[in-house]
Design a protein around this motif. Sequence first.
Motif, PDB file in Angstrom:
ATOM      1  N   MET A  84       0.854  -1.196   0.000  1.00  0.00           N
ATOM      2  CA  MET A  84       0.000   0.000   0.000  1.00  0.00           C
ATOM      3  C   MET A  84       0.886   1.240   0.000  1.00  0.00           C
ATOM      4  N   THR A  85       0.650   2.151  -0.933  1.00  0.00           N
ATOM      5  CA  THR A  85       1.416   3.377  -0.982  1.00  0.00           C
ATOM      6  C   THR A  85       0.992   4.314   0.141  1.00  0.00           C
ATOM      7  N   GLY A  86       1.969   5.015   0.711  1.00  0.00           N
ATOM      8  CA  GLY A  86       1.666   5.926   1.805  1.00  0.00           C
ATOM      9  C   GLY A  86       1.104   7.250   1.336  1.00  0.00           C
ATOM     10  N   GLN A  87       1.156   7.519   0.021  1.00  0.00           N
ATOM     11  CA  GLN A  87       0.662   8.789  -0.504  1.00  0.00           C
ATOM     12  C   GLN A  87      -0.850   8.858  -0.390  1.00  0.00           C
ATOM     13  N   LEU A  88      -1.363   9.961   0.168  1.00  0.00           N
ATOM     14  CA  LEU A  88      -2.801  10.177   0.273  1.00  0.00           C
ATOM     15  C   LEU A  88      -3.250  11.099  -0.848  1.00  0.00           C
ATOM     16  N   LEU A  89      -4.320  10.684  -1.539  1.00  0.00           N
ATOM     17  CA  LEU A  89      -4.863  11.476  -2.643  1.00  0.00           C
ATOM     18  C   LEU A  89      -6.358  11.667  -2.442  1.00  0.00           C
ATOM     19  N   PRO A  90      -6.922  12.789  -2.926  1.00  0.00           N
ATOM     20  CA  PRO A  90      -8.340  13.071  -2.695  1.00  0.00           C
ATOM     21  C   PRO A  90      -9.266  12.288  -3.611  1.00  0.00           C
ATOM     22  N   HIS A  91     -10.334  11.720  -3.038  1.00  0.00           N
ATOM     23  CA  HIS A  91     -11.377  11.090  -3.842  1.00  0.00           C
ATOM     24  C   HIS A  91     -12.010  12.149  -4.742  1.00  0.00           C
ATOM     25  N   PRO A  92     -12.243  11.840  -6.026  1.00  0.00           N
ATOM     26  CA  PRO A  92     -12.745  12.860  -6.958  1.00  0.00           C
ATOM     27  C   PRO A  92     -14.135  13.382  -6.631  1.00  0.00           C
ATOM     28  N   GLY A  93     -14.886  12.657  -5.824  1.00  0.00           N
ATOM     29  CA  GLY A  93     -16.225  13.128  -5.467  1.00  0.00           C
ATOM     30  C   GLY A  93     -16.295  13.789  -4.114  1.00  0.00           C
ATOM     31  N   THR A  94     -15.746  13.131  -3.110  1.00  0.00           N
ATOM     32  CA  THR A  94     -15.874  13.641  -1.737  1.00  0.00           C
ATOM     33  C   THR A  94     -14.733  14.550  -1.314  1.00  0.00           C
ATOM     34  N   GLY A  95     -13.591  14.430  -1.986  1.00  0.00           N
ATOM     35  CA  GLY A  95     -12.427  15.214  -1.595  1.00  0.00           C
ATOM     36  C   GLY A  95     -11.662  14.636  -0.426  1.00  0.00           C
ATOM     37  N   LYS A  96     -12.175  13.596   0.223  1.00  0.00           N
ATOM     38  CA  LYS A  96     -11.471  12.966   1.331  1.00  0.00           C
ATOM     39  C   LYS A  96     -10.277  12.187   0.793  1.00  0.00           C
ATOM     40  N   SER A  97      -9.178  12.231   1.535  1.00  0.00           N
ATOM     41  CA  SER A  97      -7.950  11.600   1.061  1.00  0.00           C
ATOM     42  C   SER A  97      -7.850  10.146   1.503  1.00  0.00           C
ATOM     43  N   PHE A  98      -7.300   9.327   0.590  1.00  0.00           N
ATOM     44  CA  PHE A  98      -7.127   7.895   0.834  1.00  0.00           C
ATOM     45  C   PHE A  98      -5.781   7.433   0.293  1.00  0.00           C
ATOM     46  N   PRO A  99      -5.223   6.371   0.900  1.00  0.00           N
ATOM     47  CA  PRO A  99      -4.104   5.680   0.262  1.00  0.00           C
ATOM     48  C   PRO A  99      -4.621   4.731  -0.807  1.00  0.00           C
ATOM     49  N   SER A 100      -3.714   4.189  -1.595  1.00  0.00           N
ATOM     50  CA  SER A 100      -4.079   3.199  -2.618  1.00  0.00           C
ATOM     51  C   SER A 100      -3.279   1.923  -2.376  1.00  0.00           C
ATOM     52  N   PRO A 101      -3.938   0.760  -2.263  1.00  0.00           N
ATOM     53  CA  PRO A 101      -5.381   0.508  -2.201  1.00  0.00           C
ATOM     54  C   PRO A 101      -6.020   1.107  -0.945  1.00  0.00           C
ATOM     55  N   VAL A 102      -7.361   1.129  -0.942  1.00  0.00           N
ATOM     56  CA  VAL A 102      -8.117   1.755   0.137  1.00  0.00           C
ATOM     57  C   VAL A 102      -8.387   0.743   1.254  1.00  0.00           C
ATOM     58  N   PRO A 103      -7.971   1.006   2.473  1.00  0.00           N
ATOM     59  CA  PRO A 103      -8.291   0.097   3.582  1.00  0.00           C
ATOM     60  C   PRO A 103      -9.789   0.079   3.864  1.00  0.00           C
ATOM     61  N   PRO A 104     -10.327  -1.068   4.256  1.00  0.00           N
ATOM     62  CA  PRO A 104     -11.771  -1.134   4.547  1.00  0.00           C
ATOM     63  C   PRO A 104     -12.145  -0.267   5.746  1.00  0.00           C
ATOM     64  N   GLY A 105     -13.337   0.327   5.656  1.00  0.00           N
ATOM     65  CA  GLY A 105     -13.867   1.093   6.775  1.00  0.00           C
ATOM     66  C   GLY A 105     -13.295   2.479   6.938  1.00  0.00           C
ATOM     67  N   THR A 106     -12.644   3.021   5.895  1.00  0.00           N
ATOM     68  CA  THR A 106     -12.033   4.345   6.013  1.00  0.00           C
ATOM     69  C   THR A 106     -12.854   5.455   5.368  1.00  0.00           C
ATOM     70  N   GLY A 107     -14.054   5.109   4.869  1.00  0.00           N
ATOM     71  CA  GLY A 107     -14.952   6.160   4.392  1.00  0.00           C
ATOM     72  C   GLY A 107     -15.118   6.282   2.897  1.00  0.00           C
ATOM     73  N   TRP A 108     -14.580   5.323   2.136  1.00  0.00           N
ATOM     74  CA  TRP A 108     -14.792   5.350   0.674  1.00  0.00           C
ATOM     75  C   TRP A 108     -16.283   5.188   0.394  1.00  0.00           C
ATOM     76  N   PRO A 109     -16.860   5.978  -0.522  1.00  0.00           N
ATOM     77  CA  PRO A 109     -18.301   5.876  -0.799  1.00  0.00           C
ATOM     78  C   PRO A 109     -18.723   4.457  -1.176  1.00  0.00           C
TER      79      PRO A 109
END
Length: 290
Positions: free
Chosen positions: A1-26
Amino acid sequence: MTGQLLPHPGTGKSFPSPVPPGTGWPGDPADAQTPVARTAEDVVAVAAGAKNLLEIDARISVCRACPRLVDWREEAAETKRRSFADQPYWGRPLVGFGADFPKLLIMGLAPAANGGNRTGRMFTGDQAGDWLFRALHRAGLASKETVEYAGDGQKLFGVRMLSAVRCAPPENKPSTEERDCCAGWLDAELSKLLPFARAIVALGAFGWDATLGAVRRAGGTVPTPKPKFGHGAVAVLHTADGKPLNVIGCYHPSQQNTFTGRLTEKMLDDVLSRGQELAGLGWGCGGSGR
């Protein structure tokens, strides 16, 4: 998993890639406590322990049973296509999308590495999905013509999308072992859906064969000799309780088929119209899903 956080294109909330479960992805159905399947045997056992469709979705979304697919989907999520380098990638298996009590199912092959594997939703983020959603909207079965990302407000009416394999495979070609392993998830999901479904549109020969196999494993009957896939072909199967289930073949809306004219918009519209008719769905009718 990359440590870089990037904003979701819809919500603007930042996530790493891949997205850990339960972190708020729509639309993420899982959390940190969701059971994880790590072998084919685990898939069957973990799927059997799910009480409802939402639990099945959650358990699908964290599966790690196929090492090659896990490596490929996560590598794609970390390296990213240049045009999506500013976005986080879901990088996990995809769950079904649409109505919880559908009359019409659409069976695909597997997510694309920079499509559903990026957006976290079936048929979202690539040209094949764009074709399919436009056709569903023309038929009154989708709320929007365009799709961009999970959480964009898209809804389906009386329809649910599935795929035979839930992780993006290299070259869009899952192995036989990977298909068979993922069948445990498909069987669990269909056990909740077949009581309502009246028709299935199968995209490509892979989706066609996966559909026939799943119905047979569920105790249903498939005509002998096995019905052959073809665009517009209709096979009448029966579920375990004797209910007719119509399967309609459709060329997959891949670029290879749409760019060459093997599949046209009218051809896709005609198949969806036939599926809509056989499923008993009126224009714009049915219950919407998540």
